[in-house]
Structures are given as C-alpha cells and as structure tokens.
Design a protein around this motif. Structure first.
Motif, PDB file in Angstrom:
ATOM      1  N   ALA A 139       0.890  -1.155   0.000  1.00  0.00           N
ATOM      2  CA  ALA A 139       0.000   0.000   0.000  1.00  0.00           C
ATOM      3  C   ALA A 139       0.931   1.208   0.000  1.00  0.00           C
ATOM      4  CB  ALA A 139      -0.883  -0.010   1.238  1.00  0.00           C
ATOM      5  N   VAL A 140       0.958   1.922  -1.115  1.00  0.00           N
ATOM      6  CA  VAL A 140       1.896   3.032  -1.284  1.00  0.00           C
ATOM      7  C   VAL A 140       1.166   4.335  -1.037  1.00  0.00           C
ATOM      8  CG1 VAL A 140       3.494   4.193  -2.850  1.00  0.00           C
ATOM      9  CG2 VAL A 140       3.233   1.704  -2.949  1.00  0.00           C
ATOM     10  N   CYS A 141       1.760   5.163  -0.198  1.00  0.00           N
ATOM     11  CA  CYS A 141       1.148   6.423   0.206  1.00  0.00           C
ATOM     12  C   CYS A 141       2.019   7.592  -0.234  1.00  0.00           C
ATOM     13  CB  CYS A 141       0.998   6.422   1.722  1.00  0.00           C
ATOM     14  SG  CYS A 141       0.214   7.888   2.351  1.00  0.00           S
ATOM     15  N   HIS A 142       1.422   8.511  -0.966  1.00  0.00           N
ATOM     16  CA  HIS A 142       2.084   9.747  -1.377  1.00  0.00           C
ATOM     17  C   HIS A 142       1.452  10.848  -0.533  1.00  0.00           C
ATOM     18  CE1 HIS A 142       3.834   7.588  -4.776  1.00  0.00           C
ATOM     19  NE2 HIS A 142       2.683   6.950  -4.796  1.00  0.00           N
ATOM     20  N   ILE A 143       2.238  11.400   0.388  1.00  0.00           N
ATOM     21  CA  ILE A 143       1.713  12.319   1.396  1.00  0.00           C
ATOM     22  C   ILE A 143       1.869  13.759   0.923  1.00  0.00           C
ATOM     23  CG2 ILE A 143       1.905  13.076   3.799  1.00  0.00           C
ATOM     24  CD1 ILE A 143       3.301  10.289   4.276  1.00  0.00           C
ATOM     25  N   LYS A 144       0.738  14.489   0.918  1.00  0.00           N
ATOM     26  CA  LYS A 144       0.719  15.873   0.454  1.00  0.00           C
ATOM     27  C   LYS A 144       0.560  16.846   1.617  1.00  0.00           C
ATOM     28  CE  LYS A 144      -1.269  17.329  -3.186  1.00  0.00           C
ATOM     29  NZ  LYS A 144      -2.287  17.763  -4.137  1.00  0.00           N
ATOM     30  N   LYS A 145       1.175  17.990   1.429  1.00  0.00           N
ATOM     31  CA  LYS A 145       0.987  19.140   2.330  1.00  0.00           C
ATOM     32  C   LYS A 145       1.094  20.352   1.417  1.00  0.00           C
ATOM     33  CE  LYS A 145       3.014  21.258   6.458  1.00  0.00           C
ATOM     34  NZ  LYS A 145       4.150  21.174   7.389  1.00  0.00           N
ATOM     35  N   GLY A 146      -0.056  20.937   1.085  1.00  0.00           N
ATOM     36  CA  GLY A 146      -0.062  22.023   0.106  1.00  0.00           C
ATOM     37  C   GLY A 146       0.343  21.489  -1.259  1.00  0.00           C
ATOM     38  N   ASP A 147       1.374  22.114  -1.859  1.00  0.00           N
ATOM     39  CA  ASP A 147       1.866  21.685  -3.173  1.00  0.00           C
ATOM     40  C   ASP A 147       3.112  20.820  -3.067  1.00  0.00           C
ATOM     41  OD1 ASP A 147      -0.133  22.973  -4.605  1.00  0.00           O
ATOM     42  OD2 ASP A 147       0.990  24.854  -4.750  1.00  0.00           O
ATOM     43  N   ALA A 148       3.349  20.244  -1.910  1.00  0.00           N
ATOM     44  CA  ALA A 148       4.561  19.439  -1.711  1.00  0.00           C
ATOM     45  C   ALA A 148       4.188  18.008  -1.309  1.00  0.00           C
ATOM     46  CB  ALA A 148       5.438  20.064  -0.635  1.00  0.00           C
ATOM     47  N   PHE A 149       5.099  17.093  -1.639  1.00  0.00           N
ATOM     48  CA  PHE A 149       4.976  15.691  -1.243  1.00  0.00           C
ATOM     49  C   PHE A 149       6.106  15.364  -0.277  1.00  0.00           C
ATOM     50  CE2 PHE A 149       2.636  15.564  -5.215  1.00  0.00           C
ATOM     51  CZ  PHE A 149       1.590  14.699  -4.931  1.00  0.00           C
ATOM     52  N   LEU A 150       5.808  14.531   0.710  1.00  0.00           N
ATOM     53  CA  LEU A 150       6.826  14.091   1.661  1.00  0.00           C
ATOM     54  C   LEU A 150       7.550  12.871   1.101  1.00  0.00           C
ATOM     55  CD1 LEU A 150       8.162  14.382   4.453  1.00  0.00           C
ATOM     56  CD2 LEU A 150       6.373  12.867   5.351  1.00  0.00           C
ATOM     57  N   PHE A 151       8.877  12.935   1.073  1.00  0.00           N
ATOM     58  CA  PHE A 151       9.699  11.808   0.641  1.00  0.00           C
ATOM     59  C   PHE A 151      10.727  11.500   1.717  1.00  0.00           C
ATOM     60  CE2 PHE A 151       8.009  12.798  -3.481  1.00  0.00           C
ATOM     61  CZ  PHE A 151       7.971  11.572  -4.122  1.00  0.00           C
ATOM     62  N   ARG A 152      11.173  10.260   1.716  1.00  0.00           N
ATOM     63  CA  ARG A 152      12.230   9.822   2.624  1.00  0.00           C
ATOM     64  C   ARG A 152      13.447   9.469   1.779  1.00  0.00           C
ATOM     65  NH1 ARG A 152      11.287   3.671   3.329  1.00  0.00           N
ATOM     66  NH2 ARG A 152       9.789   3.362   1.661  1.00  0.00           N
ATOM     67  N   LYS A 153      14.603   9.831   2.276  1.00  0.00           N
ATOM     68  CA  LYS A 153      15.850   9.520   1.580  1.00  0.00           C
ATOM     69  C   LYS A 153      16.530   8.378   2.303  1.00  0.00           C
ATOM     70  CE  LYS A 153      20.092  11.573  -0.258  1.00  0.00           C
ATOM     71  NZ  LYS A 153      20.824  10.346  -0.265  1.00  0.00           N
ATOM     72  N   LYS A 154      16.788   7.318   1.553  1.00  0.00           N
ATOM     73  CA  LYS A 154      17.529   6.184   2.100  1.00  0.00           C
ATOM     74  C   LYS A 154      19.009   6.409   1.808  1.00  0.00           C
ATOM     75  CE  LYS A 154      14.271   2.393   2.118  1.00  0.00           C
ATOM     76  NZ  LYS A 154      14.073   1.011   1.650  1.00  0.00           N
ATOM     77  N   PRO A 155      19.883   5.806   2.600  1.00  0.00           N
ATOM     78  CA  PRO A 155      21.324   5.950   2.345  1.00  0.00           C
ATOM     79  C   PRO A 155      21.700   5.410   0.963  1.00  0.00           C
ATOM     80  CG  PRO A 155      20.923   5.003   4.514  1.00  0.00           C
ATOM     81  CD  PRO A 155      19.604   5.035   3.804  1.00  0.00           C
ATOM     82  N   ASP A 156      22.695   6.023   0.330  1.00  0.00           N
ATOM     83  CA  ASP A 156      23.198   5.540  -0.956  1.00  0.00           C
ATOM     84  C   ASP A 156      23.522   4.051  -0.852  1.00  0.00           C
ATOM     85  OD1 ASP A 156      22.970   8.033  -2.082  1.00  0.00           O
ATOM     86  OD2 ASP A 156      25.078   8.560  -1.807  1.00  0.00           O
ATOM     87  N   GLY A 157      23.205   3.305  -1.906  1.00  0.00           N
ATOM     88  CA  GLY A 157      23.475   1.866  -1.921  1.00  0.00           C
ATOM     89  C   GLY A 157      22.365   1.021  -1.333  1.00  0.00           C
ATOM     90  N   SER A 158      21.292   1.665  -0.836  1.00  0.00           N
ATOM     91  CA  SER A 158      20.157   0.900  -0.298  1.00  0.00           C
ATOM     92  C   SER A 158      19.455   0.185  -1.440  1.00  0.00           C
ATOM     93  CB  SER A 158      19.160   1.824   0.391  1.00  0.00           C
ATOM     94  OG  SER A 158      19.731   2.442   1.516  1.00  0.00           O
ATOM     95  N   LEU A 159      19.064  -1.054  -1.183  1.00  0.00           N
ATOM     96  CA  LEU A 159      18.344  -1.829  -2.192  1.00  0.00           C
ATOM     97  C   LEU A 159      16.854  -1.523  -2.105  1.00  0.00           C
ATOM     98  CD1 LEU A 159      20.197  -5.229  -1.740  1.00  0.00           C
ATOM     99  CD2 LEU A 159      20.509  -3.552  -3.557  1.00  0.00           C
ATOM    100  N   PRO A 160      16.078  -1.757  -3.120  1.00  0.00           N
ATOM    101  CA  PRO A 160      16.433  -2.413  -4.364  1.00  0.00           C
ATOM    102  C   PRO A 160      16.767  -1.449  -5.504  1.00  0.00           C
ATOM    103  CG  PRO A 160      14.055  -2.349  -4.197  1.00  0.00           C
ATOM    104  CD  PRO A 160      14.615  -1.683  -2.956  1.00  0.00           C
ATOM    105  N   TYR A 161      16.696  -0.142  -5.294  1.00  0.00           N
ATOM    106  CA  TYR A 161      16.940   0.830  -6.367  1.00  0.00           C
ATOM    107  C   TYR A 161      18.246   1.581  -6.159  1.00  0.00           C
ATOM    108  CZ  TYR A 161      11.970   0.207  -7.286  1.00  0.00           C
ATOM    109  OH  TYR A 161      10.736  -0.324  -7.557  1.00  0.00           O
ATOM    110  N   LYS A 162      18.811   2.101  -7.259  1.00  0.00           N
ATOM    111  CA  LYS A 162      19.972   2.984  -7.147  1.00  0.00           C
ATOM    112  C   LYS A 162      19.510   4.380  -6.712  1.00  0.00           C
ATOM    113  CE  LYS A 162      20.201   4.076 -12.129  1.00  0.00           C
ATOM    114  NZ  LYS A 162      19.660   5.390 -12.146  1.00  0.00           N
ATOM    115  N   GLU A 163      18.245   4.738  -7.060  1.00  0.00           N
ATOM    116  CA  GLU A 163      17.697   6.021  -6.626  1.00  0.00           C
ATOM    117  C   GLU A 163      17.452   5.963  -5.113  1.00  0.00           C
ATOM    118  OE1 GLU A 163      16.673   5.257 -10.842  1.00  0.00           O
ATOM    119  OE2 GLU A 163      16.357   4.117  -9.030  1.00  0.00           O
ATOM    120  N   THR A 164      17.445   7.129  -4.475  1.00  0.00           N
ATOM    121  CA  THR A 164      17.404   7.132  -3.011  1.00  0.00           C
ATOM    122  C   THR A 164      16.177   7.796  -2.392  1.00  0.00           C
ATOM    123  OG1 THR A 164      18.758   9.133  -2.974  1.00  0.00           O
ATOM    124  CG2 THR A 164      19.919   7.022  -2.810  1.00  0.00           C
TER     125      THR A 164
END
Length: 171
Positions: free
Chosen positions: A42-67
């Motif tokens: 269940a994927v949640c995209h959290i809004k506050k006004g015109d912004a979305f909340l994102f979390r940054k994982k440390p570089d090298g975290s799996l499963p994506y190269k993006e963080t």
C-alpha cells in the motif's frame, strides 16, 4: 483445484486480471499470490499544500539505485488493511499523522527484492494529507523532506514513485 493448477502457468498480471474480472474474493486473492513470490505494498504519497513528503535512504540501499522514496506498507499475514498499514508505517517512520484522501490505482513491477529474489510487486497507490506532528527520522532513513511539485525533477526519485507522480500530476 484444476483452476488453481492453470494459474501456476500464468503471469502475475494475468492472475490479477482474472481475479478482478471474475470478482474473486480477497481470500482467493491471498491464496493465489502466496503461490509465487509476490509483495503487495500500500503506497502512500503524502501531500501538504503543493509538496509531497519523501524519505531519503542511504546511498546503496536496495532495491533501487535512486534514493528518494514514498512510503510503502507491505500487506501480508494479518496486516491486510491498506489504510491501517499506511497510517501505522508513516507514523512509525516519520512521527506524523496522515489521513487517506484518495485511493487511486494499482501498478505492477517485477524486480529483485531487497534480498535479490525476483519478485512480483503490486503497488496500491493512494494520496494522504498531512494532519499533524513533527517530522522525526527513524532507522534506515537519512532524511525526510517536503518536496514542492515544481522541484521533483531535481531529486533522485525511485521509478515507481516517479511514474506515479507523472501520471497523478497530469490528471
């Protein structure tokens, strides 16, 4: 049992299509997805006004190269209520409370999971609005940030979230 034997030879997307087309109940759905390595989030995209909340994982975290990630709560075992799972995960990972405002669509992807096992992922997308609380980092999260929709292209966002945002912001 003959029906279930045939399902083993179908792709996960075909199986989900059959479940939806035949209006099979959730018990059958959970039985079938347990026949293969499948993860439902269940994927949640959290809004506050015109912004979305994102979390940054440390570089090298799996499963994506993006963080930069949205928030995905696995639905398994006794944890099958998407709204409950999302609210608990977001509170645990960020310290904030959210309210689900839109239940949108689902997407699928096949890729290696965090353990490198090829897995079929089903993403149940939703939009939530920030309700209250102060952002607090939790284990495995390097940073939490409200990202304005005009600045999203400047962040290294994982493919499922990037695809979702492109589709959502066009609608």
């Amino acid at each position: 049992t003959c029906f279930l034997r045939v399902l083993v030879f179908l792709s996960p997307v075909d199986i989900l299509s059959i479940i939806i087309a035949c209006n099979l109940g959730s018990t059958v759905f959970w039985y079938i997805i347990n026949l293969m390595k499948t993860t439902v989030l269940a994927v949640c995209h959290i809004k506050k006004g015109d912004a979305f909340l994102f979390r940054k994982k440390p570089d090298g975290s799996l499963p994506y190269k993006e963080t930069w990630y949205a928030f995905g709560a696995p639905l398994d075992g006794d944890n099958r209520d998407p709204e409950f799972a999302i609210k608990n995960l977001v509170k645990k990972q960020t310290g904030v409370d959210v309210a689900i405002t839109q239940k949108l669509w689902w997407d699928t992807e096949t890729k290696p999971d965090n353990d490198g096992v090829e897995t079929f992922f089903v993403y149940l997308h939703s939009i939530a609005e920030y309700v209250s609380g102060d952002l607090q980092l939790s284990a495995g999260i390097e940073k939490l940030e409200w990202i304005d929709t005009n600045d999203l292209q400047n962040y290294d966002i994982v493919p499922p979230s990037k695809d979702f945002l492109e589709r959502y912001l066009k609608s």
